[in-house]
Scaffold this active site. Structure first.
Site: not given
Ligand SMILES: *Cc1c(COP(=O)(O)O)cnc(C)c1O
Length: 384
Positions: A53, A106, A179, A204
């Site tokens: 961890r 998001y 982000d 992603k």
């Molecule tokens: C998918 C996404 C998230 C969240 O990420 P997870 O891996 O699904 O928890 C946050 N910001 C954006 C822009 C996203 O596309």
């Protein structure tokens, strides 16, 4: 350890944090599927590892690579993008603080702010971040701790000026969080534009193959990095070694994949903008797009996400999502395969009735790296 900081993006993606294994020479970091590490006498740690961890070599390889790609001082990996976001909020805010978030954030981020962080005591104000006067007006000096931006946004692909927001945030003692999931570090490096923290859903583009859930944080300030590492361990939402390895493997091809995502998206945008059944195409690379100038300044290319509004309203949009064959109907984005979805009923259903509600005739595409001609033909047939 070689210093890769002056190497090109693709070289860093393949080598940063990923020296050949010192013992065996393995050219790829092994999956250290282990929870604890033998000590040479009490407290005698061999490479600083005591419990996975707190630290794991496979995860560390990913964390170093993430830091290198974003030109940050410290990278940290998490079990998901939202786990990264939650850890960040706990580490840098306390009850009574205030945050500014984009008014088309998001859906999951909005839910985290509205349903988890707000009851805990963190207030937030959704603001149109393209309106810098509105941002200045919403900032409460000394109370606003965070300005939280996405660019391009999901699903409206709004582009915000990172350098300008950083200036506004810093003037009043707040930090700018960006982000960077949609652009990926290949297309945009927010820390170089003045942001303090970059957030990723590595699920992603970084992972890139729709086979793993993960998240990341990268910061320019080493002290903030230490604080986040403390919370990462204290809160415990770390990714396992196998998931870390999958993300690291995806990252190696990020540059070539993004080039193809962008080229395919451009071909699709060309067809959609001329199509009689399409009311509006949202893509930052269109000169008519509101954020085109800023996107040109702060991005290398315009990305693989395309949204558009279909003539005939919600029924036509929902119907279209069920008619494609190469585009798979599904949530998420950034993988090699093309996806289509209806944000109003799928990814952004939780924003219904809130200031973040999206138009119901909107369709979102995550353009994959299949043959462009097949993608175009698929959409044209589905739109007939
Ligand atoms: C998918 C996404 C998230 C969240 O990420 P997870 O891996 O699904 O928890 C946050 N910001 C954006 C822009 C996203 O596309």
């Amino acid at each position: 350890m070689t210093d890769w900081s002056s190497a090109g993006f693709e070289t860093r993606a393949i080598h940063a944090g990923q020296e050949p294994d010192p013992r065996t020479g393995a050219v790829v970091p092994p999956v250290y599927q282990v929870s604890t590490y033998a000590q040479d006498g009490v407290g005698g740690l061999r490479e600083g590892y005591e419990y996975s961890r707190s630290g794991n070599p496979t995860r560390h390889a990913l964390e170093e690579c993430l830091a290198s790609l974003e030109h940050g001082a410290r990278g940290l990996a998490f079990a998901s993008g939202l786990a990264a976001e939650d850890t960040l909020l706990r580490a840098v805010t306390k009850p009574g603080d205030h945050a500014i978030i984009g008014n088309d954030a998001y859906g999951g981020t909005y839910r985290l702010f509205a349903r988890v962080a707000a009851p805990w005591g963190l207030e937030h104000t959704p603001v149109d971040l393209t309106d810098l006067d509105a941002v200045r007006a919403a900032v409460r000096p000394g109370v606003t701790r965070i300005v939280w931006a996405e660019t391009p946004t999901n699903p409206l692909l709004t582009v915000v000026d990172i350098a300008a927001l950083a200036e506004i945030a810093h003037e009043s003692g707040a930090i700018l969080v960006v982000d960077n999931t949609f652009a990926s570090p290949y297309l945009q490096q927010p820390l170089l534009l003045g942001a303090d923290v970059v957030v990723h859903s590595t699920t992603k583009y970084l992972g890139g193959h729709s086979d793993v859930i993960g998240g990341g944080l990268v910061v320019s300030d080493g002290e903030l990095g230490e604080q986040l590492a403390y919370h990462q361990n204290a809160m415990g939402s770390v990714p396992g070694p196998w998931d870390s390895w999958l993300v690291l493997r995806g990252i190696k091809t990020l540059g070539v994949r993004m080039d193809r995502h962008c080229a395919n998206a451009r071909d699709i945008v060309d067809v959609l903008t001329r199509h009689s059944r399409v009311v509006e195409v949202l893509y930052p690379g269109l000169p008519g797009h509101r954020g085109y100038d800023v996107a040109q300044r702060q991005m290398r290319n315009f990305g693989g996400m395309v949204s558009f509004r279909v003539a005939g309203g919600v029924d036509a949009a929902v119907d279209l999502c069920g008619r494609t064959r190469v585009f798979t109907l599904g949530e998420s984005l950034g993988g090699v395969e093309s996806l289509i979805e209806h944000p109003g009923r799928m990814t952004h259903a939780s924003a219904a009735g809130s200031p973040l509600e999206v138009p119901d005739d909107l369709v979102r595409l995550s353009v994959g790296i299949e043959s462009s001609a097949d993608l175009v033909a698929d959409l044209e047939e589905a739109l007939e």
